[in-house]
Structure formats: C-alpha cells, structure tokens
Motif scaffolding. Structure first.
Motif: not given
Length: 191
Positions: A36, A39, A115, A118, A120
């Motif tokens: 987490d 990211k 996600w 790496d 989005l």
C-alpha cells in the motif's frame, strides 16, 4: 510413562508451528502494508507536453490536469483549450476496483478504478443518450514522479482515439498562478 500426544502443551513441534505461523502472519501483514505504501500518488497540477505525447484526437493548444489522490480517492479535473474554445471535465472515482455509477445531465457513466502493479487503471463505460462507449486509461508515474504517462483508449460510435498523454508536473509555487490563468482564459471565452 506414556508418550505425549502431539499438540499438547510442552510439545516442541507445537511451539515451532506456532512460531512459524506467527512469522508468516507478520511477514504477510508487512508485505500488504508495504504494498500500500509503495503505490504512487498522482496528486498535483500537470500540463500537457505536446512534443512527447501522441494524440489521435485533435490536440488541444493547452491542457491542464489537477489531480487529488489521497488513499483510495482519485479526483481528476482537466481543462483542454483550443484557440477560443475550452472544455473542462471532472470526475472522482474510488480506487477500490468496484463499479460506481454517476449521472450528470444527459450523460451516464459506470466507472471502476484499480491498481495493476504500479499503474492506476480507469475503466469507464459511457452513455450519452443512446450513444454508448468506453474509456480506459492506464496512469503511471515516470521521471522520478515528475511526469504522468496516461495511455488512453476512447471508443464511441463517433470517435475512436488511442492517445498517449505525457503530462509534466507544475511546481507548487506556479500551480496556483497557472490555474488562475486558465480560469481567466475560460471566463474570457464564455462571456
């Protein structure tokens, strides 16, 4: 004396199993937490670099993106400007991978954002009255966080664009001035 049954207190195997299980849980918790934290955060003011971008749509003369990205919340507002015309759009989507419905005027959208390592990824279904389409965008940071590369596939019955947007970060000190200039431009041509 009768031999001890496995699993009873004092059995060396049970202690080893418990320690191993505890270590595994600790490792998995740390891996999830680290995942987490690792990211990318896309927050900031970004401007289009036309020389590095590859746009199949009519390229705007100027384009600015404002992104607020905090935890599982992603809000994007962008303004494209062509000579005496401009277009601003804004959307907010949680990054939870769940589908979220939104109705604005005569348009509807069903969006999900999640996600993929790496990157989005925005996956959006669109409806403008009877016309339907899709917009899929993969966002990733480059150049040590100073550039966003957004690969976009926009498909409707009237438009098919595969765009590679390269956006450069505007330093915080210049971001407010930049935003005010674009707002002024927009107001001048809508009066």
């Amino acid at each position: 004396m009768a031999p001890r049954k496995a699993g009873l207190k004092g059995d060396g195997n049970t202690t080893m199993k418990t320690s191993g299980l505890t270590a595994l849980c600790l490792f998995l918790t740390t891996a999830v937490a680290t995942g987490d934290e690792a990211k990318p955060n896309f927050s900031g003011t970004w401007v289009l670099n036309q020389a590095r971008s590859r746009l199949e749509m009519t390229a705007p003369a100027k384009s600015t993106f404002w992104i607020e990205h905090h935890g599982g919340r992603f809000k994007l507002t962008r303004t494209h400007a062509w000579d005496e015309r401009w277009n601003t759009l804004s959307f907010e989507v949680p990054t939870d991978g769940e589908e979220h419905y939104r109705k604005t005027g005569f348009s509807e959208s069903w969006s999900r954002m999640a996600w993929l390592e790496d990157e989005l990824v925005l996956d959006m279904k669109l409806a403008f009255g009877e016309e339907q389409g899709t917009n899929v965008v993969h966002y990733r940071l480059a150049d040590e966080g100073e550039t966003i590369v957004a690969a976009e596939w926009y498909h409707t019955p009237n438009a098919r664009h595969h765009n590679l947007w390269v956006l450069e970060r505007v330093p915080d000190a210049q971001a407010v001035e930049h935003r005010d200039r674009l707002k002024e431009f927009a107001e001048r041509y809508t009066a």
